[in-house]
Design a protein around this motif. Structure first.
Motif, PDB file in Angstrom:
ATOM      1  N   SER A 223       0.742  -1.227  -0.244  1.00 25.19           N
ATOM      2  CA  SER A 223       0.046  -0.150   0.009  1.00 25.19           C
ATOM      3  C   SER A 223       0.836   1.140  -0.057  1.00 25.19           C
ATOM      4  CB  SER A 223      -0.945   0.072   1.213  1.00 25.19           C
ATOM      5  OG  SER A 223      -0.291   0.093   2.609  1.00 25.19           O
TER       6      SER A 223
ATOM      7  N   ASP B 112      -2.177  -6.100  -0.909  1.00 22.87           N
ATOM      8  CA  ASP B 112      -2.705  -4.804  -0.548  1.00 22.87           C
ATOM      9  C   ASP B 112      -1.965  -3.862  -1.398  1.00 22.87           C
ATOM     10  OD1 ASP B 112      -3.660  -2.517   0.350  1.00 22.87           O
ATOM     11  OD2 ASP B 112      -3.374  -3.063   2.548  1.00 22.87           O
TER      12      ASP B 112
ATOM     13  N   ARG C 204      -3.471  -0.787  -1.980  1.00 25.05           N
ATOM     14  CA  ARG C 204      -4.420   0.439  -2.025  1.00 25.05           C
ATOM     15  C   ARG C 204      -3.178   1.722  -2.093  1.00 25.05           C
ATOM     16  NH1 ARG C 204      -6.575  -0.182   3.543  1.00 25.05           N
ATOM     17  NH2 ARG C 204      -4.667  -1.196   3.793  1.00 25.05           N
ATOM     18  N   ASP C 205      -3.597   2.608  -2.981  1.00 28.96           N
ATOM     19  CA  ASP C 205      -3.048   3.988  -3.120  1.00 28.96           C
ATOM     20  C   ASP C 205      -1.360   3.874  -3.597  1.00 28.96           C
ATOM     21  OD1 ASP C 205      -5.192   5.440  -2.071  1.00 28.96           O
ATOM     22  OD2 ASP C 205      -4.614   4.873  -0.099  1.00 28.96           O
TER      23      ASP C 205
ATOM     24  N   ARG D  93      -6.629  -5.910  -2.909  1.00 23.79           N
ATOM     25  CA  ARG D  93      -7.059  -4.506  -2.614  1.00 23.79           C
ATOM     26  C   ARG D  93      -6.321  -3.465  -3.501  1.00 23.79           C
ATOM     27  NH1 ARG D  93      -8.077  -3.459   3.512  1.00 23.79           N
ATOM     28  NH2 ARG D  93      -9.308  -2.246   2.413  1.00 23.79           N
TER      29      ARG D  93
ATOM     30  N   GLU E 293      -7.877  -0.215  -4.099  1.00 25.53           N
ATOM     31  CA  GLU E 293      -8.433   0.996  -3.996  1.00 25.53           C
ATOM     32  C   GLU E 293      -7.571   2.104  -4.218  1.00 25.53           C
ATOM     33  OE1 GLU E 293      -8.662  -1.457  -1.686  1.00 25.53           O
ATOM     34  OE2 GLU E 293     -10.684  -1.439  -0.502  1.00 25.53           O
TER      35      GLU E 293
ATOM     36  N   GLU F 194     -10.617  -5.516  -5.263  1.00 22.93           N
ATOM     37  CA  GLU F 194     -11.335  -4.238  -4.894  1.00 22.93           C
ATOM     38  C   GLU F 194     -10.541  -3.165  -5.360  1.00 22.93           C
ATOM     39  OE1 GLU F 194     -11.167  -4.132  -0.421  1.00 22.93           O
ATOM     40  OE2 GLU F 194     -11.691  -6.395  -0.442  1.00 22.93           O
TER      41      GLU F 194
END
Length: 126
Positions: free
Chosen positions: A44, A62, A64-65, A82, A84, A102
């Motif tokens: 992330s 993960d 994310r971002d 993940r 997002e 996601e």
């Protein structure tokens, strides 16, 4: 890790081999990580811009971002990842499997999608 945590690829693999799985905020821009198993890893906020991730296993990771602008992810496994807020501008996602990922807020622009479609307009998923 801070958002500007630069790490060379040898250190990354050494820490990965030692069982570490939290690489949030790491700078691996331009890294060659093709066919590496990164399942479940935390990337992330990482900078993976321009990285080569062909056929890389990222299932359950993960992202994310994370910045994946210009990354080559052809054939990568992104199932239940993940994603997002991930930046996929100019990325190549041809033949990516992202079933169950996601993707809310993921950013696409000049992105080659898994089916070969090129998104030429800025687009945010979700």
């Amino acid at each position: 890790m801070s958002p500007t945590n630069s790490m060379d690829i040898e250190e990354f693999f050494s820490r990965l081999d030692a069982g570490e799985n939290d690489f949030s905020g790491v700078d691996l821009s331009g890294a060659v990580l093709s066919e590496v198993d990164l399942s479940g890893i935390n990337l992330s906020g990482a900078d993976l811009s321009g990285a080569i991730l062909c056929k890389t296993k990222l299932g359950g990771a993960d992202l994310r971002d994370a910045n994946l602008s210009g990354a080559d992810l052809r054939g990568a496994d992104l199932r239940v990842t993940r994603m997002e807020g991930v930046n996929l501008e100019n990325a190549n996602l041809l033949e990516v499997n992202w079933h169950g990922a996601e993707k809310y807020g993921a950013y696409f622009y000049n992105t080659v999608m898994p089916d070969g479609e090129l998104l030429t307009e800025p687009n945010t998923y979700g």
